[in-house]
Write an enzyme that holds these catalytic residues in place. Structure first.
Site, short mmCIF file in Angstrom:
data_model
loop_
_atom_site.label_atom_id
_atom_site.label_comp_id
_atom_site.label_asym_id
_atom_site.label_seq_id
_atom_site.Cartn_x
_atom_site.Cartn_y
_atom_site.Cartn_z
N ASP A 80 0.85 -1.20 0.00
CA ASP A 80 0.00 0.00 0.00
C ASP A 80 0.88 1.25 0.00
OD1 ASP A 80 -2.16 1.89 0.60
OD2 ASP A 80 -3.34 0.13 1.07
N HIS A 103 2.37 1.80 -3.25
CA HIS A 103 1.58 2.84 -3.91
C HIS A 103 2.22 4.23 -3.84
CE1 HIS A 103 -2.29 0.22 -3.28
NE2 HIS A 103 -1.36 -0.39 -3.98
#
Ligand SMILES: *[C@@H]1O[C@H](CO)[C@@H](O)[C@H](O)[C@H]1NC(C)=O
Ligand SMILES: *[C@@H]1O[C@H](CO)[C@@H](O)[C@H](O)[C@H]1NC(C)=O
Ligand SMILES: *[C@@H]1O[C@H](CO)[C@@H](O)[C@H](O)[C@H]1NC(C)=O
Ligand SMILES: *[C@@H]1O[C@H](CO)[C@@H](O)[C@H](O)[C@H]1NC(C)=O
Length: 182
Positions: A80, A103
């Site tokens: 993430d 991310h």
């Protein structure tokens, strides 16, 4: 104050002032690695985390309502956000951090809740993103509550195999969750 590893038991750094967190290695955390809330003047250095690309919600370091957080010379591999920056983050410096997979570095998402505090003063400098979906990003929800995000500097960012190097998304709407706000 030097904190070594004991805080990892709780994974939250809550209302901590004047601290240095150095030389920590963490692997395969469940969810956020570290949640920094209500802290003042704290520095992470040589903070190494790794999780596989496919692990959901494993933000490396999440920061909120904190003033004077520094993240230096660190390496974050996750599924993430590498660093996610929530409301009320002030005077944050991220320097010489390598992210990927994951991310990327993200401010937000902002504006989901009422009375969020401003994000003010974020410098991301000399960082490398490799194999990440995003590089640096600012995201606020579609139909967001009022809020501000200012004095943001992204400087000397190297991206390799990154799908969206720079993103400003003011209609952030994962899983169609925002429809109720519009
Ligand atoms: C910030 O924290 C460091 C410890 O990491 C300490 O040495 C320094 O004096 C603190 N700065 C201020 C302004 O309190
Ligand atoms: C950027 O960081 C790298 C190490 O990651 C270092 O070798 C280099 O000197 C830094 N560059 C600047 C301009 O600070
Ligand atoms: C990017 O991912 C590829 C494939 O998994 C890997 O071989 C490569 O070393 C990665 N690059 C970096 C800079 O981590
Ligand atoms: C690019 O990054 C993705 C992960 O985001 C990875 O699966 C892929 O192997 C990488 N490609 C290269 C050429 O490194």
């Amino acid at each position: 104050m030097i904190i070594v590893v004991h805080f990892l038991l709780t994974k939250g750094l809550i209302f901590l002032t004047n601290a240095m967190i150095q030389d920590v290695n963490i692997k395969d955390s469940k969810q956020f690695y570290i949640n920094v809330l209500g802290c003042k003047n704290i520095t992470f250095e040589h903070f190494i985390v790794s999780a596989p690309n496919e692990s959901p919600n494993t933000d490396g370091i999440h920061i909120g309502r904190s003033d004077g957080v520094n993240i230096l010379n660190s390496e974050i591999k996750t599924g993430d956000d590498c660093v996610s920056i929530g409301d009320g983050s002030k005077n944050l410096v991220i320097n010489r951090v390598t992210c990927g997979p994951g991310h990327g570095i993200s401010i937000g998402s902002l504006g989901l809740f009422k009375n969020e505090e401003p994000v003010d003063g974020v410098t991301v400098k000399n960082c490398t993103m490799a194999n990440t979906s995003n590089g640096v990003r600012i995201k606020s929800w579609s139909g967001a509550e009022p809020g501000t995000c200012s004095n943001i500097h992204f400087e000397d960012i190297t991206v390799t195999n990154v799908s969206s190097p720079i993103t400003i998304d003011q209609k952030y709407c994962p899983w169609n969750k925002c429809k109720i706000n519009e």
